[in-house]
Structure formats: C-alpha cells, structure tokens
Design a protein around this motif. Structure first.
Motif, PDB file in Angstrom:
ATOM      1  N   GLU A  73       0.844  -1.193   0.000  1.00 12.90           N
ATOM      2  CA  GLU A  73       0.000   0.000   0.000  1.00 12.90           C
ATOM      3  C   GLU A  73       0.884   1.249   0.000  1.00 12.90           C
ATOM      4  O   GLU A  73       1.384   1.659   1.047  1.00 12.90           O
ATOM      5  CB  GLU A  73      -0.907  -0.005   1.228  1.00 12.90           C
ATOM      6  CG  GLU A  73      -1.988   1.054   1.211  1.00 12.90           C
ATOM      7  CD  GLU A  73      -2.940   0.896   2.385  1.00 12.90           C
ATOM      8  OE1 GLU A  73      -4.123   1.208   2.223  1.00 12.90           O
ATOM      9  OE2 GLU A  73      -2.501   0.454   3.467  1.00 12.90           O
ATOM     10  N   PRO A  74       1.105   1.861  -1.164  1.00 12.60           N
ATOM     11  CA  PRO A  74       1.937   3.070  -1.215  1.00 12.60           C
ATOM     12  C   PRO A  74       1.360   4.181  -0.334  1.00 12.60           C
ATOM     13  O   PRO A  74       0.148   4.267  -0.126  1.00 12.60           O
ATOM     14  CB  PRO A  74       1.882   3.460  -2.706  1.00 12.60           C
ATOM     15  CG  PRO A  74       1.517   2.201  -3.423  1.00 12.60           C
ATOM     16  CD  PRO A  74       0.620   1.450  -2.486  1.00 12.60           C
ATOM     17  N   ASN A  75       2.250   5.012   0.202  1.00  9.84           N
ATOM     18  CA  ASN A  75       1.849   6.132   1.070  1.00  9.84           C
ATOM     19  C   ASN A  75       1.002   5.661   2.252  1.00  9.84           C
ATOM     20  O   ASN A  75       0.057   6.327   2.672  1.00  9.84           O
ATOM     21  CB  ASN A  75       1.078   7.192   0.275  1.00  9.84           C
ATOM     22  CG  ASN A  75       1.881   7.746  -0.885  1.00  9.84           C
ATOM     23  OD1 ASN A  75       3.068   8.009  -0.751  1.00  9.84           O
ATOM     24  ND2 ASN A  75       1.243   7.906  -2.024  1.00  9.84           N
ATOM     25  N   PHE A  76       1.347   4.512   2.812  1.00  9.16           N
ATOM     26  CA  PHE A  76       0.522   3.934   3.885  1.00  9.16           C
ATOM     27  C   PHE A  76       0.501   4.812   5.128  1.00  9.16           C
ATOM     28  O   PHE A  76      -0.498   4.843   5.851  1.00  9.16           O
ATOM     29  CB  PHE A  76       1.000   2.518   4.231  1.00  9.16           C
ATOM     30  CG  PHE A  76       2.379   2.435   4.818  1.00  9.16           C
ATOM     31  CD1 PHE A  76       2.572   2.506   6.188  1.00  9.16           C
ATOM     32  CD2 PHE A  76       3.489   2.260   3.999  1.00  9.16           C
ATOM     33  CE1 PHE A  76       3.835   2.412   6.740  1.00  9.16           C
ATOM     34  CE2 PHE A  76       4.752   2.166   4.542  1.00  9.16           C
ATOM     35  CZ  PHE A  76       4.931   2.257   5.916  1.00  9.16           C
ATOM     36  N   VAL A  77       1.564   5.560   5.374  1.00  8.08           N
ATOM     37  CA  VAL A  77       1.597   6.406   6.574  1.00  8.08           C
ATOM     38  C   VAL A  77       0.566   7.524   6.470  1.00  8.08           C
ATOM     39  O   VAL A  77      -0.227   7.755   7.396  1.00  8.08           O
ATOM     40  CB  VAL A  77       3.005   6.987   6.808  1.00  8.08           C
ATOM     41  CG1 VAL A  77       2.972   8.006   7.954  1.00  8.08           C
ATOM     42  CG2 VAL A  77       3.989   5.876   7.142  1.00  8.08           C
ATOM     43  N   ASP A  78       0.533   8.219   5.342  1.00  3.62           N
ATOM     44  CA  ASP A  78      -0.430   9.314   5.167  1.00  3.62           C
ATOM     45  C   ASP A  78      -1.869   8.813   5.201  1.00  3.62           C
ATOM     46  O   ASP A  78      -2.781   9.545   5.597  1.00  3.62           O
ATOM     47  CB  ASP A  78      -0.173  10.043   3.846  1.00  3.62           C
ATOM     48  CG  ASP A  78       1.009  11.003   3.935  1.00  3.62           C
ATOM     49  OD1 ASP A  78       1.488  11.242   5.067  1.00  3.62           O
ATOM     50  OD2 ASP A  78       1.459  11.499   2.892  1.00  3.62           O
ATOM     51  N   LYS A  79      -2.096   7.576   4.789  1.00  3.90           N
ATOM     52  CA  LYS A  79      -3.444   7.017   4.819  1.00  3.90           C
ATOM     53  C   LYS A  79      -3.863   6.624   6.242  1.00  3.90           C
ATOM     54  O   LYS A  79      -5.050   6.447   6.512  1.00  3.90           O
ATOM     55  CB  LYS A  79      -3.534   5.792   3.904  1.00  3.90           C
ATOM     56  CG  LYS A  79      -3.376   6.127   2.426  1.00  3.90           C
ATOM     57  CD  LYS A  79      -3.365   4.871   1.573  1.00  3.90           C
ATOM     58  CE  LYS A  79      -3.187   5.212   0.095  1.00  3.90           C
ATOM     59  NZ  LYS A  79      -3.130   3.994  -0.745  1.00  3.90           N
ATOM     60  N   ALA A  80      -2.890   6.502   7.136  1.00  3.69           N
ATOM     61  CA  ALA A  80      -3.176   5.982   8.471  1.00  3.69           C
ATOM     62  C   ALA A  80      -3.305   7.053   9.543  1.00  3.69           C
ATOM     63  O   ALA A  80      -4.107   6.915  10.456  1.00  3.69           O
ATOM     64  CB  ALA A  80      -2.079   4.991   8.886  1.00  3.69           C
ATOM     65  N   VAL A  81      -2.519   8.133   9.450  1.00  2.94           N
ATOM     66  CA  VAL A  81      -2.411   9.069  10.571  1.00  2.94           C
ATOM     67  C   VAL A  81      -3.564  10.070  10.599  1.00  2.94           C
ATOM     68  O   VAL A  81      -4.284  10.248   9.616  1.00  2.94           O
ATOM     69  CB  VAL A  81      -1.070   9.824  10.520  1.00  2.94           C
ATOM     70  CG1 VAL A  81       0.089   8.851  10.704  1.00  2.94           C
ATOM     71  CG2 VAL A  81      -0.916  10.597   9.214  1.00  2.94           C
ATOM     72  N   CYS A  82      -3.728  10.737  11.766  1.00  3.15           N
ATOM     73  CA  CYS A  82      -4.832  11.680  11.964  1.00  3.15           C
ATOM     74  C   CYS A  82      -4.693  12.923  11.097  1.00  3.15           C
ATOM     75  O   CYS A  82      -5.676  13.483  10.644  1.00  3.15           O
ATOM     76  CB  CYS A  82      -4.910  12.097  13.431  1.00  3.15           C
ATOM     77  SG  CYS A  82      -5.404  10.747  14.519  1.00  3.15           S
ATOM     78  N   ARG A  83      -3.473  13.406  10.930  1.00  4.86           N
ATOM     79  CA  ARG A  83      -3.191  14.557  10.068  1.00  4.86           C
ATOM     80  C   ARG A  83      -1.960  14.245   9.247  1.00  4.86           C
ATOM     81  O   ARG A  83      -1.032  13.601   9.728  1.00  4.86           O
ATOM     82  CB  ARG A  83      -2.942  15.833  10.887  1.00  4.86           C
ATOM     83  CG  ARG A  83      -4.164  16.348  11.634  1.00  4.86           C
ATOM     84  CD  ARG A  83      -5.176  16.999  10.681  1.00  4.86           C
ATOM     85  NE  ARG A  83      -6.298  17.560  11.396  1.00  4.86           N
ATOM     86  CZ  ARG A  83      -7.418  16.889  11.694  1.00  4.86           C
ATOM     87  NH1 ARG A  83      -7.539  15.619  11.355  1.00  4.86           N
ATOM     88  NH2 ARG A  83      -8.403  17.482  12.337  1.00  4.86           N
ATOM     89  N   THR A  84      -1.913  14.713   7.998  1.00  4.36           N
ATOM     90  CA  THR A  84      -0.808  14.401   7.097  1.00  4.36           C
ATOM     91  C   THR A  84       0.266  15.474   7.111  1.00  4.36           C
ATOM     92  O   THR A  84       1.070  15.567   6.193  1.00  4.36           O
ATOM     93  CB  THR A  84      -1.343  14.216   5.666  1.00  4.36           C
ATOM     94  OG1 THR A  84      -2.018  15.417   5.261  1.00  4.36           O
ATOM     95  CG2 THR A  84      -2.298  13.040   5.595  1.00  4.36           C
ATOM     96  N   SER A  85       0.323  16.279   8.157  1.00  2.00           N
ATOM     97  CA  SER A  85       1.260  17.406   8.232  1.00  2.00           C
ATOM     98  C   SER A  85       2.675  16.986   8.602  1.00  2.00           C
ATOM     99  O   SER A  85       3.595  17.789   8.538  1.00  2.00           O
ATOM    100  CB  SER A  85       0.759  18.405   9.285  1.00  2.00           C
ATOM    101  OG  SER A  85       0.662  17.779  10.560  1.00  2.00           O
ATOM    102  N   GLY A  86       2.888  15.728   8.992  1.00  2.00           N
ATOM    103  CA  GLY A  86       4.198  15.268   9.434  1.00  2.00           C
ATOM    104  C   GLY A  86       4.320  15.163  10.940  1.00  2.00           C
ATOM    105  O   GLY A  86       5.267  14.564  11.450  1.00  2.00           O
ATOM    106  N   PHE A  87       3.367  15.736  11.673  1.00  2.00           N
ATOM    107  CA  PHE A  87       3.406  15.692  13.136  1.00  2.00           C
ATOM    108  C   PHE A  87       3.267  14.260  13.644  1.00  2.00           C
ATOM    109  O   PHE A  87       3.851  13.883  14.661  1.00  2.00           O
ATOM    110  CB  PHE A  87       2.281  16.573  13.697  1.00  2.00           C
ATOM    111  CG  PHE A  87       2.160  16.550  15.201  1.00  2.00           C
ATOM    112  CD1 PHE A  87       3.040  17.267  15.991  1.00  2.00           C
ATOM    113  CD2 PHE A  87       1.167  15.809  15.824  1.00  2.00           C
ATOM    114  CE1 PHE A  87       2.928  17.258  17.377  1.00  2.00           C
ATOM    115  CE2 PHE A  87       1.039  15.786  17.216  1.00  2.00           C
ATOM    116  CZ  PHE A  87       1.930  16.517  17.987  1.00  2.00           C
ATOM    117  N   TYR A  88       2.503  13.437  12.939  1.00  2.00           N
ATOM    118  CA  TYR A  88       2.179  12.091  13.403  1.00  2.00           C
ATOM    119  C   TYR A  88       3.101  11.014  12.830  1.00  2.00           C
ATOM    120  O   TYR A  88       2.840   9.825  13.020  1.00  2.00           O
ATOM    121  CB  TYR A  88       0.730  11.742  13.052  1.00  2.00           C
ATOM    122  CG  TYR A  88      -0.283  12.478  13.890  1.00  2.00           C
ATOM    123  CD1 TYR A  88      -0.715  11.970  15.107  1.00  2.00           C
ATOM    124  CD2 TYR A  88      -0.804  13.695  13.478  1.00  2.00           C
ATOM    125  CE1 TYR A  88      -1.638  12.638  15.883  1.00  2.00           C
ATOM    126  CE2 TYR A  88      -1.733  14.381  14.246  1.00  2.00           C
ATOM    127  CZ  TYR A  88      -2.142  13.847  15.447  1.00  2.00           C
ATOM    128  OH  TYR A  88      -3.057  14.521  16.210  1.00  2.00           O
TER     129      TYR A  88
END
Length: 690
Positions: free
Chosen positions: A454-469
């Motif tokens: 699953e490409p970009n799995f982190v951005d699909k998982a976290v509460c905000r895609t700003s990099g904080f999470y």
C-alpha cells in the motif's frame, strides 16, 4: 348395571379429557400481539428495555441512518439496523430489540446492502436478533415512546416526511488484503529453513449483553474469551515465502531455535495453570495488575493512554528487535509513567497481534522497562492493519485500564513497510478517537517501492498528514535519537487531533427567540430542547462548552462559554433562563452572538451556532449570517410554525439542507435532537486530514 356405570364413567372421562385438550389448544393458540414501527423509528425513542416489533417493507434506505456493527448506537434506525445485521431483509419482519449500555466507540461497516457509520461514543446501545420471544420474558403489546416533555406512554408518533437529503454517508470501505506470495517473495529475500509457528493463536471475543425486562441495562457487555489451547510441541513448519530484506541471516539472529519455542510454550501452559485460567492472549506476561514495588504519580503534564504496536516480524532480526526493546524502555523512562500521568501498554504483532501487557499492568517506569526487556519475538509477517483493528476493538477498554478522560494514542513501529493494508483499519481507529503515530525504520529503497502493498501507507493511516504524526528513521541504530521528539509529540495533548470528537471539541452557542409570539409555555419547550441537545455532549472547560443568547428587539447574554464547566451546571443554567417577550430582530441577534460569544471561542474549538426562531425577522439576516460563516461559525437554524424558510436557509451554513430544520409545532422539536447531533458528528468526521 356394572357395565353401564363403567361406560358412563368412561364417557365422562373422555369428555373431560377432550375439554382439557381443547382448553390447552386455545391457550397455546393465544399469540403475542407485535406492535409495528416505522422505518425511521430509533431505538432510543422507545422506553421499553426489551421488545419485539414488526418492521414494514422498504426500510433499506440511506436516510434511515445506522451507527455501529453488531452493537448499534441507540439513535440508529431499528429496522435498518436489523437489515444491516441480517435479521430481516427489505421485505420487513419481526425483530427482537434489547437495550444495553453505551459504548466508547461504534464501528461502521457495509453489510447486507446497508452502510452503517462509525461514531466515537454514545450513551445507550441496542442489539437486534430474530423476533422470537425469549423464555420467561413478557413483551409489551404497545410501545412507550419518550418525548422532550415527559416519558408518559404515547401512541406511536408518525414521523414527518422531512428527510434531510443530500447527506453523504461514508463510502470509503477498503477491504484488507493479504500480501500475495509473489509480492512477499519480491519484498524481501528470506532464509529457506523452516520457521516455527507461534505457539498460540489470537483469541476471539464476542460481546455478551446484559438485559433486563424492567429497566434498561447499565452494564457494559462483557466479552467472552475463547482461547486456543497453547501448543506444547513444535513441529517443523513449511518454509515461508520471502517477506523482508535479508538481515542477520545467522540462525540465532533470524528466529529462535525450536527448543526455545517448546520451552516458551511450556512456560505459557505453566503460567496459565498457575493462574487457574486461560487469558486468551499469546502474551507471556500476566495482564492483570501485579503487586508493584511502587506506584508513581507520573508526569502529570502528559496524561495519555498509550499503546505501542511493536514489530515482532522475522524481518527485523534478533539484534534489531533488541534495539527496539531498548528504545521502548527509554521512551517509558522519558514519559514518566504513573497513575496521574501517562500509562503505557504494548501489543506485539507479526502474523497476528497479541497483548504483551495492558495499561494497568504497570504503574511506574522501572517495572515497565523490566517487563519490556523480557518480551520474546513472535516472528511472522508485518500485518499492521490487522494489529490496528485488534487495538481498536480490544485494547482501549475500561477493563484494560482505559481512563476515558485521557487521550488514546497508538504508536506503530514498522520495519520497512506493512505486509497488509492499513487504510481502512486506521480510519475506523481514528473515528473511535485514537491518535495514530507511525515510527518507520529503514523505509523502502527506490528499487523496492514496487513491492510495497500500500503506497503512502503512513499518510493514509495518521490523523493529520502534516508530518506531526510520523517519524522516519534511516536505521535501527539511530532510533535512540527520536526518543525525546516522540515523547514531546505524544504528550502535546492540544495537537492530538483524533482525541477531538464531535462530542467534546466544540463551543456551542444557542441563539434563542424570546419574542411575544413564542409564549411562556412554548419557551419552556424550547429550553427543554436546548437542554436535550446539551446533555449529549461532553462538557468541561477543556471539552465542549455551552453558551446562550436570548433575543427579541434586543439581545441578552444568558451565559458565556467560560461561565459553567460541568454538564449539570449548564443544564441548571438553561432551566433558569427567564422568558423575555418582545419583537423579532434575528439579524441583530446573530451579530450579537458573534461578538459576545464566538469572538471569545478557543482557537482549537469548532464554533457551532444553533438558532431557534418561530417567525420572520424584522431585520436582514443574510449579511450577519454571512459574516458569521466567514469567521468560522457553523450555523444551524431551527424554524418553528411561522418561521420563514428563505431566512432559515440564509442563516444556515452550506449545504443548507443539512443545517436547517423546520417543525410545524413546538411540541415536535424533540424529534430533531438526534438528527441535529447526527449531522454535527457526520460533518466533524468528514473534516480534511491535512
């Protein structure tokens, strides 16, 4: 003579026997009268704690909202919930409904043609089953309905055909997929020696509700755990397909020898026998609280309930698994674990997840670090999506030490990338209020990206895609450098976006028409409506806050957002509002509320205005409403009797159909309490995640 007597006696006996049988037949034929309900009737509107009702045909409709799966929030449509669960189909039928306690989270799903939605929490739940009476239970032939004014028995109300169309239901249901053998092999080269199978399987839990025939249950359904029997021998398993890049290829560093697996299984059996029960977890740690050397208060500036998802897959290797344990121990030390501060539990995942220990097992950093050091590697794939689903359903429970008032945080440790999909499991966890952080180590190289499930799995998982999470670490050997940055982030409760739910993250200002046309009796009904809405929210100085303005030609601030910080104080203040009487200047009232209420709203709160009026305004409403919208106020308009539809739409935020309501009589206001809260929650859950 004797023959005549005998014949007479025998005839009387047969007659009595026949009469008794006929009476018994008549008794058996007495049937329970089953009351019929409409498709839009919600379980929460019916007072009876357990009842059987008949649903009409045609209830499978998106406008009849359903919240939850298996266990449903009480403002779900009874009939559509029954269709969702498979008890009936769209042709209708009988349904047995049992009320149970409220839950801290309801999971949405698609089943039997019905899309149910997720909800963070609700005060009451219900179960549906086949519409057959349970032995020993007496069912009502008429149902009691609640209202805003009293709980007296009423005839079943007919629902107004004012379906608020245009509402969108969540349609992002991605099914989890397992990595294919081909992808696994390409993902990472593996050893071809047999890999031992973990000694125990993950337990499954099914809720067992508690019901009563006299009053609604206030006991949360307790899960019944059915563990798999631990294996005491380990036969060589088939060689697994390639999963991860080759690391630590020596036999001692890739996986434990079979002898250690047998020993670990024996220890599990011994521990279970010593406790006199099976826990249903494949952890070798006791999940109940142990006698501790000391109970620390902890870092009171960091009150969070924290679960680490520990990567136990074979790809990580023995040496790096030790580095991961050292990192978790250092995090525990830096957090300052304690009863008044952060609490931490660990779930290890591979093929399947298992709880090593929960939130209440250890109450100080020293004991927690010692326990982490004893964790043994599970092995297997890197099924992160499966682990997130497990945590969402099983970890943050009251029985496991979840405190309710502390934000729920999950930190996922990942070696490389997951071998299953995470998007759907993460969405459901976020909608339950869980803040998800990812710490990814040694991300896929350019040549390996084609093998990522699953490409970009982190951005699909976290509460905000700003990099904080999300934190990416280039090597396990540099993991120690991110201890302090991670601790700082998980303790920054103001930025934990997923802890903010539709029920605890708003400043709600009621703007109430007190004009002469309302009248004293109807004004009290309006106040009851305001109270019924307010009591559904989590009210405190850090959660949802309530304020109120009453208006005629003039305006009066009844109480501001910072005046009351408990639910009971707010409800008492609403009850004390006195009827003013006068004209109707709604536009001026909106401007007044913007200045006196919403200008003082907290930056991290959603500003919600709920305006109730019964007539056309003497002044313009469109310009003040537009100014409020531009200042971030989400406006809902409730019109009664002679209210002007064009003004209600001008006051309401876009789309107007989801933010404006009309009722023909004050006594029908109560019908829109649940609908209004539902719309507020639906809008909240659809917020952008950047």
């Amino acid at each position: 003579m004797r023959a005549t007597v005998i014949a007479t006696f025998f005839g009387v006996f047969l007659t009595c026997t026949y009469t008794a049988k006929e009476a018994t037949k008549k008794t058996k034929k007495a049937k329970l009268y089953v009351p019929q309900i409409d498709c839009d009737v919600k379980a929460g509107k019916i007072i009876n704690p357990e009842f059987i009702a008949k649903c009409p045909p045609g209830c499978q409709d998106i406008k009849h909202r359903v919240y939850g799966t298996d266990i449903y929030a009480s403002f779900s449509s009874v009939c559509n919930a029954a269709i969702h669960s498979g008890i009936i189909d769209n042709s209708g039928g009988k349904v047995l409904v049992q009320k149970v306690a409220g839950h801290s989270g309801y999971r949405g799903s698609f089943s039997n043609g019905v899309r149910s939605l997720s909800l963070p929490r609700w005060r009451e739940s219900f179960l549906v089953s086949e519409g057959k009476p349970r032995k020993g239970v007496t069912y009502p032939s008429t149902l009691e309905y609640s209202s805003s004014k009293s709980t007296a028995v009423k005839s079943e109300p007919k629902k107004p055909e004012q379906d608020l169309k245009g509402m969108k239901s969540a349609d992002t249901s991605n099914t989890s997929e397992k990595a294919s053998d081909q992808g696994d092999t390409a993902r990472k080269e593996r050893q071809t020696t047999p890999v031992p199978t973990p000694g125990t399987e993950m337990a499954t839990t099914t809720p067992t509700p508690t019901t009563t025939t006299t009053e609604p249950s206030t006991t949360v359904p307790q899960p019944t755990t059915t563990p798999a029997a631990p294996r005491t021998t380990a036969a060589p398993a088939k060689a697994r397909p390639g999963l991860h890049r080759g690391r630590d290829m020596g036999s001692s560093s890739v996986h434990p020898a079979y002898a250690s697996v047998v020993a670990a299984a024996a220890r599990q059996v011994q521990a279970a026998q010593g406790r006199g029960q099976n826990t249903g977890f494949s952890s070798k740690e006791e999940l109940n609280p142990k006698p501790l050397e000391s109970i620390s208060q902890g870092n009171q500036n960091c009150k969070v309930d924290l679960s680490f998802l520990m990567d136990g897959s074979w790809s990580i290797g023995k040496r790096r698994f030790q580095l991961q344990k050292r990192f978790l121990g250092n995090v525990a030390q830096a957090l300052g674990i304690g009863s008044a501060g952060p609490l931490m539990g660990i779930v290890q995942y591979g093929d399947d997840p298992s709880t090593e220990f929960n939130l209440k097992t250890y109450a100080n950093s020293k004991d927690l670090r010692n326990a982490i050091e004893k964790i043994q590697q599970k092995g297997g794939l890197s099924n992160v999506g499966k682990a997130l689903s497990f945590v969402n359903k099983n970890f943050f429970l009251d029985a496991n030490g979840n405190r309710g008032g502390a934000p729920n945080v999950v930190v996922v440790m990942v070696d490389g990338w997951p071998t299953d999909r995470v998007e759907e499991a993460s969405r459901l966890a976020r909608e339950s209020g869980i803040n998800i952080f990812f710490v990814t180590v040694e991300a896929a190289a350019q040549s390996e990206k084609q093998n990522v499930v699953e490409p970009n799995f982190v951005d699909k998982a976290v509460c905000r895609t700003s990099g904080f999470y999300s934190i990416n670490v280039p090597s396990w050997f540099s993991l120690h450098k991110v201890v302090q940055p991670l601790v700082k982030r998980v303790c920054d409760t103001e930025r934990l976006a997923c802890s903010k739910t539709c029920l605890n993250a708003a400043d709600i200002g009621f703007v109430i028409d007190g004009s002469s046309s309302v009248g004293t009796g109807n004004f009290r009904t309006v106040l009851q409506f305001v109270a019924n809405i307010s009591k559904e929210f989590e009210i405190s100085d850090t959660d949802t806050r309530i304020g109120a303005v009453q208006y005629t030609y003039e305006q009066r601030l009844e109480f501001s957002f910072d005046k009351y910080s408990t639910k009971q104080d707010v409800l008492n203040a609403i009850k004390r509002i006195s009827y003013w009487s006068g004209g109707t200047s709604t536009g001026a009232a909106i401007s007044y509320a913007s200045e006196q209420l919403f200008s003082k709203s907290k930056p991290n709160k959603r500003k919600i205005m709920i305006l109730i009026t019964d007539g056309r305004s003497y002044d313009d409403v469109s310009v003040p409403a537009m100014a409020a919208h531009q200042n971030g106020v989400i406006a809902y308009s409730i019109g009664v009797a002679w209210a002007a539809p064009d003004e209600l739409e001008a006051i309401a935020s876009d789309p107007a159909k989801e933010h404006s309501f009309f009722v023909d009589d004050f006594d029908n206001l109560y019908r829109y309490v649940n609908q209004l809260i539902q719309n507020i929650c639906t809008e909240f859950n659809s917020q952008p995640r950047n």
